[in-house]
Design an enzyme around this catalytic site. Sequence first.
Site, PDB file in Angstrom:
ATOM      1  N   ASP A  72      51.034  -4.101   6.205  1.00 35.04           N
ATOM      2  CA  ASP A  72      49.624  -4.454   6.389  1.00 35.04           C
ATOM      3  C   ASP A  72      49.543  -5.956   6.652  1.00 35.04           C
ATOM      4  O   ASP A  72      49.932  -6.767   5.805  1.00 35.04           O
ATOM      5  CB  ASP A  72      48.832  -4.088   5.130  1.00 35.04           C
ATOM      6  CG  ASP A  72      47.330  -4.146   5.334  1.00 35.04           C
ATOM      7  OD1 ASP A  72      46.898  -4.409   6.473  1.00 35.04           O
ATOM      8  OD2 ASP A  72      46.593  -3.943   4.352  1.00 35.04           O
TER       9      ASP A  72
ATOM     10  N   ASP B 121      46.446  -3.526  12.776  1.00 30.47           N
ATOM     11  CA  ASP B 121      47.087  -4.411  11.803  1.00 30.47           C
ATOM     12  C   ASP B 121      47.820  -3.697  10.670  1.00 30.47           C
ATOM     13  O   ASP B 121      48.236  -4.347   9.707  1.00 30.47           O
ATOM     14  CB  ASP B 121      46.059  -5.369  11.210  1.00 30.47           C
ATOM     15  CG  ASP B 121      44.938  -4.662  10.463  1.00 30.47           C
ATOM     16  OD1 ASP B 121      44.781  -3.449  10.642  1.00 30.47           O
ATOM     17  OD2 ASP B 121      44.218  -5.336   9.707  1.00 30.47           O
ATOM     18  N   GLU B 122      48.006  -2.391  10.755  1.00 26.97           N
ATOM     19  CA  GLU B 122      48.764  -1.718   9.704  1.00 26.97           C
ATOM     20  C   GLU B 122      49.426  -0.459  10.237  1.00 26.97           C
ATOM     21  O   GLU B 122      48.962   0.163  11.195  1.00 26.97           O
ATOM     22  CB  GLU B 122      47.890  -1.396   8.493  1.00 26.97           C
ATOM     23  CG  GLU B 122      46.749  -0.450   8.759  1.00 26.97           C
ATOM     24  CD  GLU B 122      45.983  -0.078   7.489  1.00 26.97           C
ATOM     25  OE1 GLU B 122      46.632   0.149   6.447  1.00 26.97           O
ATOM     26  OE2 GLU B 122      44.745  -0.007   7.559  1.00 26.97           O
TER      27      GLU B 122
END
Length: 378
Positions: free
Chosen positions: A32, A126-127
């Site tokens: 993350d 983003d993860e």
Amino acid sequence: MAALDELTVLERDHEVETDGSTPAIRKIIHVDMDAFYASVEQRDNPDLRGKPVAVGGSAARGVVAAASYEARAFGVRSALPSVTAKRRCPDLVFVKPRFDVYRSVSAQIHQIFAEHTDLIEPLSLDEAYLDVTENKQGIAFATEIATILRARIKDVTGLNASAGISYCKFLAKMASDLNKPNGQAVITPKMGPAFVADLAVKKFHGIGPATAEKMQRLRIVTGADLRDKSLAFLRDNFGKSGSWYYRISRGIDERPVQPNRPRKSIGAEDTFAADIFDLGAAKAELIPLAEKVWRHAENKQVSGRTVTLKVKYADFQQITRSRTVGQNMRSADEIGEIASALLIEVFPVQKGIRLLGVTLSSLNESSDRAGDEQMRLL
């Protein structure tokens, strides 16, 4: 290094060697990025470093899309109205989002993941989850892989990432929050059940405020309380989700990492500069939303049978209305017509509408590529 050594020892202590008859415990990493959008902006503009930054619109009806850690210290978070954010943090700096840049950086990060495994399940820009049970570098310990990944991401992008390591997706996701920002944590098979038992259910990934409140009324406050309930009780009170709660309360999550995770829906929404009270004006706002949804659907070569209308009022109360039809949508006009019909049902309104959204779900391969009678789930 001390923290890494401790994690590696924990992982080694609970590593399961198999003789081929017992399946090996999986090694799942959840990566993350830390305050991703805001961190990209601070990276690219040195003047923003160390300052409270919000990515989003600063206008009266704007909403924060992401906040830097400096801004979070003042209670600024994503989805917060910009006016409220500015009130909480008078020195807050607003930056317009640059999604093309975020996508480009996300692609760089994905390439780093691919150096170790092809089993990558992106959750957003983003993860992502990674299954490194078997990995390209032949590294024995997932904690070591996570450390290498975070270092490579920092070297290539200049950004910090946090990671969670565990034997299942649910606990890897929970672990990635334990040492944020710029840290990592591991939850081993031996630690899993106790970790879940001690955790407040409101902090469980996937349990929202409404469900947490319902659990509170049922005297379910911690994972241990949840584990004490029978499967029948949980199914009676939470429907099909009850089975999921029963498993995760015991630290059990057998979901695989899915590299080609099916897209569940395509949506678009808009916040208005002034509240809308008139049906005609509201219907007019649905046209560009339906067109945007259809454009994305065509780009993905999918269509769907369910249209959902989202209405958020001036006091931030939110409602949704859905309708499912027998065959795939064939145009933006069809999506717009159903959304308009759903909108009519909520009029007249007693309070102004600040936001409208349209979502297409029950997605299937577009009927331009395969007939409706031959549809398959993507």
